[in-house]
Scaffold this active site. Structure first.
Site, PDB file in Angstrom:
ATOM      1  N   TYR A 161       0.834  -1.209   0.000  1.00  0.00           N
ATOM      2  CA  TYR A 161       0.000   0.000   0.000  1.00  0.00           C
ATOM      3  C   TYR A 161       0.869   1.260   0.000  1.00  0.00           C
ATOM      4  O   TYR A 161       0.566   2.240  -0.675  1.00  0.00           O
ATOM      5  CB  TYR A 161      -0.956   0.013   1.202  1.00  0.00           C
ATOM      6  CG  TYR A 161      -1.744   1.297   1.307  1.00  0.00           C
ATOM      7  CD1 TYR A 161      -2.553   1.738   0.262  1.00  0.00           C
ATOM      8  CD2 TYR A 161      -1.671   2.095   2.457  1.00  0.00           C
ATOM      9  CE1 TYR A 161      -3.273   2.926   0.351  1.00  0.00           C
ATOM     10  CE2 TYR A 161      -2.385   3.279   2.555  1.00  0.00           C
ATOM     11  CZ  TYR A 161      -3.178   3.698   1.499  1.00  0.00           C
ATOM     12  OH  TYR A 161      -3.887   4.879   1.589  1.00  0.00           O
ATOM     13  N   ARG A 168       1.473   6.735  -6.730  1.00  0.00           N
ATOM     14  CA  ARG A 168       0.321   7.601  -7.002  1.00  0.00           C
ATOM     15  C   ARG A 168       0.716   9.066  -6.850  1.00  0.00           C
ATOM     16  O   ARG A 168       0.432   9.891  -7.711  1.00  0.00           O
ATOM     17  CB  ARG A 168      -0.837   7.245  -6.068  1.00  0.00           C
ATOM     18  CG  ARG A 168      -2.001   8.223  -6.177  1.00  0.00           C
ATOM     19  CD  ARG A 168      -3.245   7.756  -5.441  1.00  0.00           C
ATOM     20  NE  ARG A 168      -3.035   7.429  -4.034  1.00  0.00           N
ATOM     21  CZ  ARG A 168      -3.995   7.033  -3.210  1.00  0.00           C
ATOM     22  NH1 ARG A 168      -5.238   6.885  -3.655  1.00  0.00           N
ATOM     23  NH2 ARG A 168      -3.737   6.768  -1.946  1.00  0.00           N
ATOM     24  N   TYR A 222      -1.357  13.349   6.370  1.00  0.00           N
ATOM     25  CA  TYR A 222      -1.004  12.335   7.369  1.00  0.00           C
ATOM     26  C   TYR A 222       0.463  12.476   7.770  1.00  0.00           C
ATOM     27  O   TYR A 222       1.307  12.804   6.935  1.00  0.00           O
ATOM     28  CB  TYR A 222      -1.197  10.924   6.783  1.00  0.00           C
ATOM     29  CG  TYR A 222      -2.595  10.344   6.844  1.00  0.00           C
ATOM     30  CD1 TYR A 222      -3.605  10.913   7.597  1.00  0.00           C
ATOM     31  CD2 TYR A 222      -2.890   9.179   6.129  1.00  0.00           C
ATOM     32  CE1 TYR A 222      -4.885  10.343   7.625  1.00  0.00           C
ATOM     33  CE2 TYR A 222      -4.160   8.606   6.155  1.00  0.00           C
ATOM     34  CZ  TYR A 222      -5.155   9.196   6.910  1.00  0.00           C
ATOM     35  OH  TYR A 222      -6.406   8.637   6.936  1.00  0.00           O
ATOM     36  N   ARG A 235     -11.694  13.342   1.319  1.00  0.00           N
ATOM     37  CA  ARG A 235     -12.625  12.486   2.071  1.00  0.00           C
ATOM     38  C   ARG A 235     -13.954  12.304   1.356  1.00  0.00           C
ATOM     39  O   ARG A 235     -14.647  11.308   1.554  1.00  0.00           O
ATOM     40  CB  ARG A 235     -12.872  13.069   3.461  1.00  0.00           C
ATOM     41  CG  ARG A 235     -11.622  13.127   4.332  1.00  0.00           C
ATOM     42  CD  ARG A 235     -11.069  11.742   4.613  1.00  0.00           C
ATOM     43  NE  ARG A 235      -9.862  11.788   5.436  1.00  0.00           N
ATOM     44  CZ  ARG A 235      -9.175  10.711   5.781  1.00  0.00           C
ATOM     45  NH1 ARG A 235      -9.544   9.511   5.356  1.00  0.00           N
ATOM     46  NH2 ARG A 235      -8.102  10.828   6.517  1.00  0.00           N
ATOM     47  N   GLU A 342     -14.198  -1.028   6.093  1.00  0.00           N
ATOM     48  CA  GLU A 342     -14.153   0.288   5.447  1.00  0.00           C
ATOM     49  C   GLU A 342     -15.427   0.438   4.630  1.00  0.00           C
ATOM     50  O   GLU A 342     -15.899  -0.526   4.037  1.00  0.00           O
ATOM     51  CB  GLU A 342     -12.915   0.388   4.552  1.00  0.00           C
ATOM     52  CG  GLU A 342     -12.795   1.727   3.827  1.00  0.00           C
ATOM     53  CD  GLU A 342     -11.484   1.870   3.066  1.00  0.00           C
ATOM     54  OE1 GLU A 342     -10.411   1.726   3.684  1.00  0.00           O
ATOM     55  OE2 GLU A 342     -11.543   2.118   1.849  1.00  0.00           O
TER      56      GLU A 342
END
Ligand code: 3EB
Length: 347
Positions: A161, A168, A222, A235, A342
């Site tokens: 991840y 990305r 983060y 979000r 999730e």
């Protein structure tokens, strides 16, 4: 011609999402397909013989009985959809004036340096997505769904991840795109070993309004302990004309601030996730200036890490006002190892 009327008509495409059984979709007449932007299956791409329609799959096993598909359609006056499949690109896409749906899969080359192969595959995928958006002028990515095989497995170069996040972010930078603020709503889930990386997305000519969660640190801020390169997503976002705008809620989990809470307690994680989604609904209504969005009006996709947790998750959700018919359960690894569930939504 009345220019007001013309501009109203030109902006009238409305986007619609339905969960339909694969057999029902396969039985539709040709006329039905005219307004379909794309179809997403779950464990595998739907067996549909429509060459013009991008068909995708999350590659995540369904925990429900029906073989359902996610169907994205547009409605509006004088709509004309076109399909594309660019040379030198894996992306298949279909679009109208306002909106574009696209999908691609990419395999990671089976080489010694696994980290490098994943970085390269992710970078290539995003580059191809951005190239299509530049080509068709649907420059604004609204929502992107990412399915990465074995997302939590560690390689010599780090957790998969985290590698995905690095590639990305680099791809956004390389194409001159924002990496904070105006970034798409997204999700990133784990699919079984041996799956390709599978990505699908919605993009538009006009920008969405992005929404952050007042209860959470923005993912693009983060702290570094979650990885050298931050995840690039918002979000939630709303897109469309006032009165018909759709809300896209990114993958949402039991995170407050930037920390996972309720470790090991799947029911509490589910409830906390719904509190986060409620906070996003509040923000969406504030930004839309209306009480348009509610839990009852959402379609939810629930990603369950361990199938044995399904009854506890269902019980926790039965206490919210979401209707069972609008909830789809899929087995998938969530991108932090301590997250058991999730939930993403469209409303
Ligand atoms: C989180 O809030 C949980 O990397 O695109 C949610 C939504 C999550 C999107 C992504 C990750 C992503 O950090 C994980």
């Amino acid at each position: 011609m009345n220019t007001m009327a013309a501009s109203t008509a030109a902006s009238a495409a409305t986007l619609q999402l339905d969960y339909l059984p694969a057999v029902e979709i396969a039985a539709q007449p040709p006329s039905w397909w005219q307004n379909v932007l794309g179809v997403v299956g779950f464990e595998k791409p739907p067996a549909i013989a429509e060459v013009r329609i991008p068909l995708s799959a999350t590659m995540t096993p369904s925990l429900g009985a029906d073989e359902l598909c996610e169907v994205w359609r547009v409605a509006g006056p004088r709509l004309r959809l076109s399909s594309g499949e660019a040379r030198q690109s894996r992306v298949r896409y279909r679009f109208c004036e306002d909106l574009l749906f696209g999908s691609l899969t990419i395999d990671e080359p089976d080489v010694k340096d696994e980290a490098r192969a994943l970085l390269h595959a992710t970078g290539t995928a995003y580059q191809e997505v951005f190239d299509i958006l530049n080509h068709t002028q649907h420059r604004h990515l609204i929502r992107i769904w990412n399915y990465v095989p074995e997302i939590n497995r560690r390689t010599g170069g780090g957790e998969r991840y985290r590698l995905f996040n690095s590639a990305r972010q680099l791809a956004f930078r390389n194409s001159g795109r924002a990496t904070t603020g105006a970034v798409p709503a997204a999700c990133a889930l784990g699919s079984p070993a041996g799956s390709p990386i599978s990505i699908y997305f919605l993009a538009a000519r006009r920008p969405p309004k992005t929404i952050e969660n007042p209860r959470q640190t923005s993912a693009y801020h983060y702290p570094p302990k979650f990885g050298r390169h931050r995840p690039i997503f918002s979000r939630a976002c709303i897109w469309g004309e006032p009165g018909e705008a759709k809300l896209f809620v990114s993958g949402t989990a039991s995170i407050v601030g930037h920390e996972t809470i309720h470790r090991g307690d799947v029911a509490a994680q589910t409830r906390e996730t719904m509190v986060n989604i409620s906070a996003l609904l509040g923000e969406a209504n504030r930004i839309a200036g209306s009480a348009r969005y509610s839990v009852a009006g959402l379609k939810l996709k629930v990603y369950v890490r361990k199938p044995a947790d399904l009854p506890a998750i269902k019980a926790a959700l039965s206490r919210t006002s979401s209707r069972a018919a609008n909830i789809l359960y899929l087995q998938a690894d969530v991108c932090r190892e301590d997250l058991l569930v999730e939930i993403e939504a469209v409303g």
